[in-house]
Design a protein around this motif. Sequence first.
Motif, PDB file in Angstrom:
ATOM      1  N   LEU A  41      40.718 -23.602  60.342  1.00 53.57           N
ATOM      2  CA  LEU A  41      41.788 -23.069  59.509  1.00 53.57           C
ATOM      3  C   LEU A  41      42.356 -21.744  59.995  1.00 53.57           C
ATOM      4  O   LEU A  41      43.190 -21.143  59.321  1.00 53.57           O
ATOM      5  CB  LEU A  41      41.286 -22.908  58.067  1.00 53.57           C
ATOM      6  N   ALA A  42      41.907 -21.287  61.173  1.00 56.70           N
ATOM      7  CA  ALA A  42      42.421 -20.038  61.737  1.00 56.70           C
ATOM      8  C   ALA A  42      42.192 -20.063  63.238  1.00 56.70           C
ATOM      9  O   ALA A  42      41.323 -20.782  63.725  1.00 56.70           O
ATOM     10  CB  ALA A  42      41.711 -18.834  61.099  1.00 56.70           C
ATOM     11  N   PRO A  43      42.953 -19.290  63.989  1.00 61.46           N
ATOM     12  CA  PRO A  43      42.747 -19.239  65.438  1.00 61.46           C
ATOM     13  C   PRO A  43      41.593 -18.316  65.802  1.00 61.46           C
ATOM     14  O   PRO A  43      41.067 -17.583  64.956  1.00 61.46           O
ATOM     15  CB  PRO A  43      44.086 -18.668  65.937  1.00 61.46           C
ATOM     16  N   GLY A  44      41.209 -18.354  67.081  1.00 60.16           N
ATOM     17  CA  GLY A  44      40.250 -17.378  67.600  1.00 60.16           C
ATOM     18  C   GLY A  44      38.864 -17.897  67.872  1.00 60.16           C
ATOM     19  O   GLY A  44      38.102 -17.269  68.610  1.00 60.16           O
ATOM     20  N   GLY A  45      38.475 -19.012  67.282  1.00 61.04           N
ATOM     21  CA  GLY A  45      37.144 -19.552  67.515  1.00 61.04           C
ATOM     22  C   GLY A  45      37.028 -20.162  68.901  1.00 61.04           C
ATOM     23  O   GLY A  45      38.029 -20.602  69.490  1.00 61.04           O
ATOM     24  N   SER A  46      35.833 -20.180  69.429  1.00 62.08           N
ATOM     25  CA  SER A  46      35.603 -20.769  70.748  1.00 62.08           C
ATOM     26  C   SER A  46      35.746 -22.284  70.679  1.00 62.08           C
ATOM     27  O   SER A  46      35.738 -22.888  69.599  1.00 62.08           O
ATOM     28  CB  SER A  46      34.208 -20.417  71.247  1.00 62.08           C
ATOM     29  N   ALA A  47      35.858 -22.919  71.854  1.00 59.98           N
ATOM     30  CA  ALA A  47      35.929 -24.380  71.898  1.00 59.98           C
ATOM     31  C   ALA A  47      34.668 -24.997  71.304  1.00 59.98           C
ATOM     32  O   ALA A  47      34.722 -26.005  70.594  1.00 59.98           O
ATOM     33  CB  ALA A  47      36.134 -24.846  73.335  1.00 59.98           C
ATOM     34  N   ALA A  48      33.504 -24.382  71.582  1.00 63.36           N
ATOM     35  CA  ALA A  48      32.248 -24.889  71.034  1.00 63.36           C
ATOM     36  C   ALA A  48      32.230 -24.750  69.519  1.00 63.36           C
ATOM     37  O   ALA A  48      31.770 -25.651  68.807  1.00 63.36           O
ATOM     38  CB  ALA A  48      31.063 -24.148  71.652  1.00 63.36           C
ATOM     39  N   ALA A  49      32.725 -23.626  69.004  1.00 65.23           N
ATOM     40  CA  ALA A  49      32.770 -23.435  67.553  1.00 65.23           C
ATOM     41  C   ALA A  49      33.671 -24.483  66.906  1.00 65.23           C
ATOM     42  O   ALA A  49      33.353 -25.015  65.829  1.00 65.23           O
ATOM     43  CB  ALA A  49      33.267 -22.026  67.233  1.00 65.23           C
ATOM     44  N   GLU A  50      34.778 -24.795  67.550  1.00 59.79           N
ATOM     45  CA  GLU A  50      35.671 -25.806  66.998  1.00 59.79           C
ATOM     46  C   GLU A  50      35.031 -27.193  67.028  1.00 59.79           C
ATOM     47  O   GLU A  50      35.241 -27.999  66.116  1.00 59.79           O
ATOM     48  CB  GLU A  50      37.005 -25.797  67.746  1.00 59.79           C
ATOM     49  N   ARG A  51      34.227 -27.459  68.050  1.00 63.84           N
ATOM     50  CA  ARG A  51      33.506 -28.734  68.076  1.00 63.84           C
ATOM     51  C   ARG A  51      32.475 -28.803  66.953  1.00 63.84           C
ATOM     52  O   ARG A  51      32.270 -29.855  66.334  1.00 63.84           O
ATOM     53  CB  ARG A  51      32.827 -28.936  69.438  1.00 63.84           C
ATOM     54  N   ALA A  52      31.817 -27.676  66.684  1.00 66.90           N
ATOM     55  CA  ALA A  52      30.847 -27.632  65.584  1.00 66.90           C
ATOM     56  C   ALA A  52      31.534 -27.901  64.251  1.00 66.90           C
ATOM     57  O   ALA A  52      31.021 -28.643  63.400  1.00 66.90           O
ATOM     58  CB  ALA A  52      30.135 -26.282  65.559  1.00 66.90           C
ATOM     59  N   ILE A  53      32.701 -27.304  64.053  1.00 60.92           N
ATOM     60  CA  ILE A  53      33.450 -27.529  62.816  1.00 60.92           C
ATOM     61  C   ILE A  53      33.860 -28.988  62.707  1.00 60.92           C
ATOM     62  O   ILE A  53      33.753 -29.602  61.638  1.00 60.92           O
ATOM     63  CB  ILE A  53      34.691 -26.601  62.766  1.00 60.92           C
TER      64      ILE A  53
END
Length: 285
Positions: A41-53
């Motif tokens: 829901l917001a920018p800035g997270g790492s690619a790995a963090a986005e995969r976790a989400i």
Amino acid sequence: MLRRTGLIGTLIGTLIGLLAVLLWTPAAHAAAPAASGCGVLAPGGSAAAERAIAAACAQVDAGTWYTWGGGHGARPGATYGQVDPTDPASEHDPERLGFDCSGLVRYAYAQAAGSDILDGDASRQFYTHRAADRFTAAQGSAPLLPGDLLAYGTSADLHHIALYLGAGKMAEARQSGTRLMVSDVRLGGDYFGAVRVNTGAVTGHVFRTWGTGVWTKTAPSVGAGRVYAFPGPTTIRVQCQKHAEVVTADGYTNDAWSYLPDYRAWMTNIYIQGPAWLDGVPDCS
């Protein structure tokens, strides 16, 4: 006038162009939130963090149950739960395939990293030696990025952990009798702080503890306040060491203490595997 072959080529080109437009949608190239509101829901997270989400949100969208003790099998993934003797609502947890709070976080980051990097309960996950950054409750949500883990409780007893999505929302396995959900971030009450997970190589001076129920302390002294007790051998990072109070325990005597930055606490070197004065670790002074 176009010749027959030219007309066919033009039609094929048009169809390919339309297909490209149809495929080039946010849903195909960015994980847009589903009807549940779960997603990045917001920018800035790492690619790995986005995969976790994405992994956690897939479970939210599937209507997976919260179940006490769920997600703590031999490998990351949903398991049947147990009855929590303190919660009457958990009576059906042994019949439900799902996750508790730390089980969901474990699964999400295992999917993101390709390995089981956050096995354990909420406390062990928050105090992970894989921390890329840490934030106190006083800092609020301003420094948080999608994928950060929010912890609730006290330093000695962190009882809940959730996955930050951005925009003041988090995905969590909250309590028995409910399904995994998206909630507003709760910054009051017993909110303790947040940790950003490093899924890559671990940096720093890495060691392993031994023993069970070994407490870390607020200062290099046996009488100092307790922070966290290692339930068993644990991988830790040591920032520095110093000579301080002499300790005798389990047949050893030593005056060396190490500072553990992930716990913001001290530990006698007696319970750290290695020599009495750790090789390669600088003096805190």
